[in-house]
Motif scaffolding. Structure first.
Motif, PDB file in Angstrom:
ATOM      1  N   GLU A  49      -5.390   2.721  -1.637  1.00 57.09           N
ATOM      2  CA  GLU A  49      -6.266   1.540  -1.505  1.00 57.09           C
ATOM      3  C   GLU A  49      -5.494   0.362  -0.943  1.00 57.09           C
ATOM      4  O   GLU A  49      -6.016  -0.412  -0.136  1.00 57.09           O
ATOM      5  CB  GLU A  49      -6.843   1.173  -2.874  1.00 57.09           C
ATOM      6  N   ILE A  50      -4.238   0.217  -1.372  1.00 56.75           N
ATOM      7  CA  ILE A  50      -3.436  -0.889  -0.859  1.00 56.75           C
ATOM      8  C   ILE A  50      -3.203  -0.697   0.635  1.00 56.75           C
ATOM      9  O   ILE A  50      -3.252  -1.646   1.423  1.00 56.75           O
ATOM     10  CB  ILE A  50      -2.106  -0.999  -1.638  1.00 56.75           C
ATOM     11  N   THR A  51      -2.978   0.565   1.059  1.00 60.53           N
ATOM     12  CA  THR A  51      -2.807   0.823   2.488  1.00 60.53           C
ATOM     13  C   THR A  51      -4.067   0.434   3.249  1.00 60.53           C
ATOM     14  O   THR A  51      -4.003  -0.120   4.353  1.00 60.53           O
ATOM     15  CB  THR A  51      -2.506   2.315   2.727  1.00 60.53           C
ATOM     16  N   GLN A  52      -5.216   0.712   2.655  1.00 66.91           N
ATOM     17  CA  GLN A  52      -6.476   0.336   3.314  1.00 66.91           C
ATOM     18  C   GLN A  52      -6.594  -1.177   3.459  1.00 66.91           C
ATOM     19  O   GLN A  52      -7.069  -1.689   4.480  1.00 66.91           O
ATOM     20  CB  GLN A  52      -7.672   0.838   2.492  1.00 66.91           C
ATOM     21  N   LEU A  53      -6.128  -1.889   2.410  1.00 70.58           N
ATOM     22  CA  LEU A  53      -6.188  -3.359   2.489  1.00 70.58           C
ATOM     23  C   LEU A  53      -5.291  -3.889   3.600  1.00 70.58           C
ATOM     24  O   LEU A  53      -5.641  -4.824   4.320  1.00 70.58           O
ATOM     25  CB  LEU A  53      -5.760  -3.980   1.158  1.00 70.58           C
TER      26      LEU A  53
END
Lengths: 400, 254
Positions: free
Chosen positions: B156-160
């Motif tokens: 999810e952090i990579t998506q952000l």
């Protein structure tokens, strides 16, 4: 001002209040004065100045050619026009003179019988003032940028020395050798300063953008690394704490020792709470600083709102410490200013720069009001008459 | 009797302050805004929304606020209070450690939602805006904060980061960012250099403010002359001198 005097007289106000108000008023009126001069001895830039803390009468200056000069600041002639004369100097022909530039000089804090000087020739020398000979020499492996001896210490005689290496060395004057080192910085130490409040607290500033507070009795490392963002303290982030976004050039404690000022090559000056290392976030604006070695600045003492005097290019910028307001820029030097000291008894500022001059900034006094004495008037008239007559003669001669 | 006592209590420092600090009189550009909030609102009006087709929230710089609020420490305190209340977000613009952008939280939220509409990372972004933004008003976020306190997983952090909402600062810490701000930063840096160049090329390296605003806008300046002038004055890249003909901008000698 008359209000203050009458309040003092009737006992409505504390005596200290009048003293502080008058000191502040005098600092507001600092400017160059044609009546005050400092004798020019140095042949190259003046790097450092120090006024002795006991009487405020004698001033030491160190120059880029290794010369150290001692001046007498007191005006004992009855004339308003006064040049501060050099009492003695350690010149180039002295056998013990420093080989390279003298970076810091400091009087022994308890009397004027002794002073210390450190220089780029990797030595710290302890001088006897009366005979002008070295009493002791400390040698180091790297060039010495700065040294300081605690002004309030009674239980130790340690001199903190900042060199080109990352270790802060503490030299003991009693035993004549380095007693211990403080590890923690990663690059050269550009400024060191003892706290004027606690005799074991030392602040150091380094080119690796960090400023650290140490208790020298503690073996395990520094007390606090100052962090400009006041961020949350976590182990992972501790190493990223920086005091400035460039080299930290200069350090100065306020006179009560409760706050610490630092300047850095990111053109900022910051005010820190010295007990918990918190950035007070007072914004002084752009404080131009491109000095590659230490910058020596000073804080006033005894005023109701303290002032800080910082060398800013070829001028000296004056700010109030706690509110960050810029009061004025003192212009007078021809080249960049390197150091300044404040004489708190008379509220005078002395500054030295690369143009080899030491300038004295004196509170501007009012013009003397002429007396209504008859004798004085008569004398004045005589003087004017003779002047007028002599002028006439002169012109007559010219006409023919 | 009580009136006399009032007069004895001081009015300090009879010495007149003789030196002017270059304080400016009321000029076309420099109407005094009392508070930082009013200054930010006024500067937001100068931001060219049309240029970015309304995809970017209006960004104001901290140095611009300094040019409208003369006391910097007070401005800093007021901005910090606004930040803590959650009214504004402060963003680290990458080109200079000193330059920080100020955006109203509402504007930021609407623009980011619009930008990530229909994209695969929309879910993560909405979760971020809902949970992290109101709770944490800092400029940056740490790894343990994101995973433990707010319950984000690594993908999810990579998506952000892909969405542009977070920018990598260090191993395990991220700056808050605005998606699509790259164009703004490019125009800003070029425009700043262009306006400074206009002052530099002038005779004696000084220009009257009224003359500068009246000149033809060079092509590199896309954000507006007034926007850049506020930034230059506040960042102290030019000295502001008050003269009888108005404000003069002069390059500092150092």
């Amino acid at each position: 001002m008359l209000g203050f005097l009458s309040a003092r007289q009737t006992g409505l106000d504390d005596p200290l209040r009048l003293q502080r108000v008058e000191s502040t008023r005098r600092v507001w009126g600092l400017e160059l004065n044609k009546d005050r001069d400092v004798e020019r001895i140095h042949g190259s830039g003046v790097n450092t100045l120090d006024i002795e803390p006991i009487e405020g009468r004698y001033m030491l200056s160190g120059g880029s050619d290794g010369v150290i000069v001692l001046y007498d600041l007191e005006n004992s002639s009855r004339q308003p026009y006064y040049t501060c004369k050099a009492v003695c100097s350690i010149g180039r022909n002295h056998p013990d003179v420093h080989k390279y530039s003298v970076e810091t000089v400091q009087w022994y804090p308890h009397d004027t019988g002794m002073f210390t000087s450190s220089s780029f020739d990797k030595t710290l020398k302890v001088w006897d003032t009366n005979t002008l000979q070295t009493a002791d020499v400390f040698n180091f492996e790297e060039t010495v940028y700065s040294h300081h001896m605690s002004p309030v210490a009674t239980k130790h005689c340690l001199v903190a020395v900042g060199t080109r290496g990352p270790k802060v060395q503490l030299c003991d004057l009693k035993s004549g050798s380095c007693s211990h080192i403080l590890q923690g910085h990663r690059q050269e130490i550009l400024a060191v300063s003892w706290s004027p409040r606690y005799e074991y607290i030392l602040a150091t500033a380094s080119a690796d953008s960090r400023a650290k507070l140490w208790d020298v009795r503690r073996a395990s490392g520094c007390l606090i690394t100052l962090d400009q963002h006041n961020g949350k303290r976590s182990q992972a982030v501790e190493s990223a704490n920086t005091a400035h976004n460039g080299k930290v050039n200069g350090l100065c404690f306020t006179s009560d020792g409760l706050h610490l000022l630092t300047v850095g090559t990111d053109n900022r000056m910051r005010l820190w709470n010295s007990s918990n290392g918190e950035n007070t976030l007072v914004n002084y604006g752009k404080v131009y600083n491109d000095s590659r070695k230490g910058l020596k600045f000073t804080v006033s003492c005894g005023c109701s709102s303290e002032f800080v005097f910082v060398p800013y290019g070829s001028t000296i910028a004056v700010y109030t410490v706690y509110s960050g307001e810029q009061i004025t820029m003192l212009k007078g030097h021809y080249k960049s200013v390197d150091c300044c000291v404040f004489q708190s008894n008379f509220q005078e500022l002395y500054s030295g720069g690369r143009d080899c001059n030491i300038l004295a900034w004196v509170p501007s006094l009012y013009e003397p009001v002429p007396d209504n004495d008859d004798e004085n008037c008569l004398q004045m008239n005589e003087l004017l008459k003779t002047k007028f007559l002599s002028n006439l003669h002169f012109e007559d001669i010219f006409a023919f | 009797m009580s009136r006399k006592r009032h007069r004895l209590v001081p009015e300090p420092f009879g010495l007149k302050r003789r030196r002017e600090r270059g304080d400016v009189e009321v000029d076309s550009l420099r109407g005094e805004s009392g508070s930082a909030r009013a200054a930010v609102a006024e500067l937001v009006r100068l931001f060219p929304r049309v240029l970015f087709e309304d995809a970017l929230p209006p960004i104001v710089l901290r140095s611009q606020v300094y040019s409208l609020v003369p006391d910097r420490t007070v401005a800093d305190l007021q901005l910090k209070a606004l930040q803590e209340q959650g009214e504004i977000r402060i963003i680290q613009l990458g080109f200079d450690l000193d330059a920080q952008g100020i955006i109203f939280t509402e504007d930021y939220r609407t623009r980011v939602l619009k930008a990530c509409d229909g994209r695969p990372y929309a879910g993560a972004v909405q979760k971020f805006l809902a949970s992290v933004l109101p709770a944490c008003s800092d400029l940056s976020f740490q790894q343990d904060q994101m995973t433990q306190t707010f319950g984000f997983r690594d993908p999810e952090i990579t998506q952000l980061v892909n969405a542009g909402v977070l920018t990598v600062r260090d191993a395990g810490s991220w700056w808050l960012a605005v998606p699509g701000a790259g164009r703004f930063i490019k125009y800003f840096v070029k425009g700043r250099q262009a306006v400074l160049g206009m002052v530099r090329k002038a005779k004696y390296r000084e220009l009257l403010l009224s003359e500068l605003l009246g000149r033809r806008v060079p092509a590199a300046v896309r954000l507006g002359l007034a926007y850049h002038v506020h930034d230059l004055i506040g960042a102290q890249l030019v000295d502001c001198v008050s003269t009888t003909s108005g404000t003069l901008l002069r390059l500092p000698e150092t």
